[in-house]
Design a protein around this motif. Structure first.
Motif, PDB file in Angstrom:
ATOM      1  N   ASN A   1       0.382  12.555   4.664  1.00 55.13           N
ATOM      2  CA  ASN A   1       0.156  11.557   3.607  1.00 55.13           C
ATOM      3  C   ASN A   1       1.224  10.476   3.626  1.00 55.13           C
ATOM      4  O   ASN A   1       0.928   9.298   3.398  1.00 55.13           O
ATOM      5  N   GLU A   2       2.462  10.857   3.894  1.00 56.76           N
ATOM      6  CA  GLU A   2       3.534   9.858   3.964  1.00 56.76           C
ATOM      7  C   GLU A   2       3.317   8.911   5.140  1.00 56.76           C
ATOM      8  O   GLU A   2       3.488   7.696   5.007  1.00 56.76           O
ATOM      9  N   ALA A   3       2.913   9.458   6.287  1.00 59.95           N
ATOM     10  CA  ALA A   3       2.628   8.609   7.451  1.00 59.95           C
ATOM     11  C   ALA A   3       1.443   7.690   7.165  1.00 59.95           C
ATOM     12  O   ALA A   3       1.456   6.521   7.561  1.00 59.95           O
ATOM     13  N   ASN A   4       0.435   8.196   6.474  1.00 61.81           N
ATOM     14  CA  ASN A   4      -0.730   7.393   6.111  1.00 61.81           C
ATOM     15  C   ASN A   4      -0.310   6.210   5.239  1.00 61.81           C
ATOM     16  O   ASN A   4      -0.743   5.075   5.464  1.00 61.81           O
ATOM     17  N   GLN A   5       0.521   6.459   4.262  1.00 59.63           N
ATOM     18  CA  GLN A   5       0.973   5.384   3.366  1.00 59.63           C
ATOM     19  C   GLN A   5       1.802   4.356   4.125  1.00 59.63           C
ATOM     20  O   GLN A   5       1.681   3.154   3.879  1.00 59.63           O
ATOM     21  N   LYS A   6       2.652   4.803   5.042  1.00 60.12           N
ATOM     22  CA  LYS A   6       3.475   3.856   5.798  1.00 60.12           C
ATOM     23  C   LYS A   6       2.626   2.978   6.707  1.00 60.12           C
ATOM     24  O   LYS A   6       2.850   1.773   6.810  1.00 60.12           O
TER      25      LYS A   6
END
Length: 112
Positions: free
Chosen positions: A42-47
């Motif tokens: 999810n963090e990679a998706n947001q970035k």
């Protein structure tokens, strides 16, 4: 020589431990280094999604720059009386339209 003796004593202590105890110690030691995989994704998706606005603005800027360069090239050919001015104009205009359409499609496809 003292270091060698110390290592031998250490290995003999490890051999005395059972395999299950050694495995438990390793799991306890590495437990603090693990993360939740879903949180990382999810963090990679947001970035990655945060880069889309800057990327589309960059594509619009490159399209505008290509439009200006293409307009100058077509004007030069038109003034020189070249018969293939229409082909060159279509190629430059098509490249500008392609960049704008690709930027818009990527934005809408990923829902950004």
């Amino acid at each position: 020589m003292k270091i060698w003796n110390w290592n031998l004593k250490r290995f003999s202590k490890v051999r005395m431990l059972s395999k299950g105890t050694l495995l438990l110690l390793l799991l306890i030691q590495f437990d603090g280094y693990t993360q939740d995989g879903v949180a990382g994704i999810n963090e990679a998706n947001q970035k990655v999604r945060s880069y889309f606005d800057a990327g589309t603005e960059l594509m619009y800027a490159v399209g505008a720059l290509l439009g200006l360069i293409g307009a100058v090239k077509v004007y030069q050919k038109w003034n020189a009386g070249d018969p293939d001015t229409g082909k060159v104009a279509a190629a430059w205009f098509g490249s500008c339209v392609f960049l704008v359409v690709v930027a818009t499609v990527i934005k809408s496809f990923f829902g950004v």
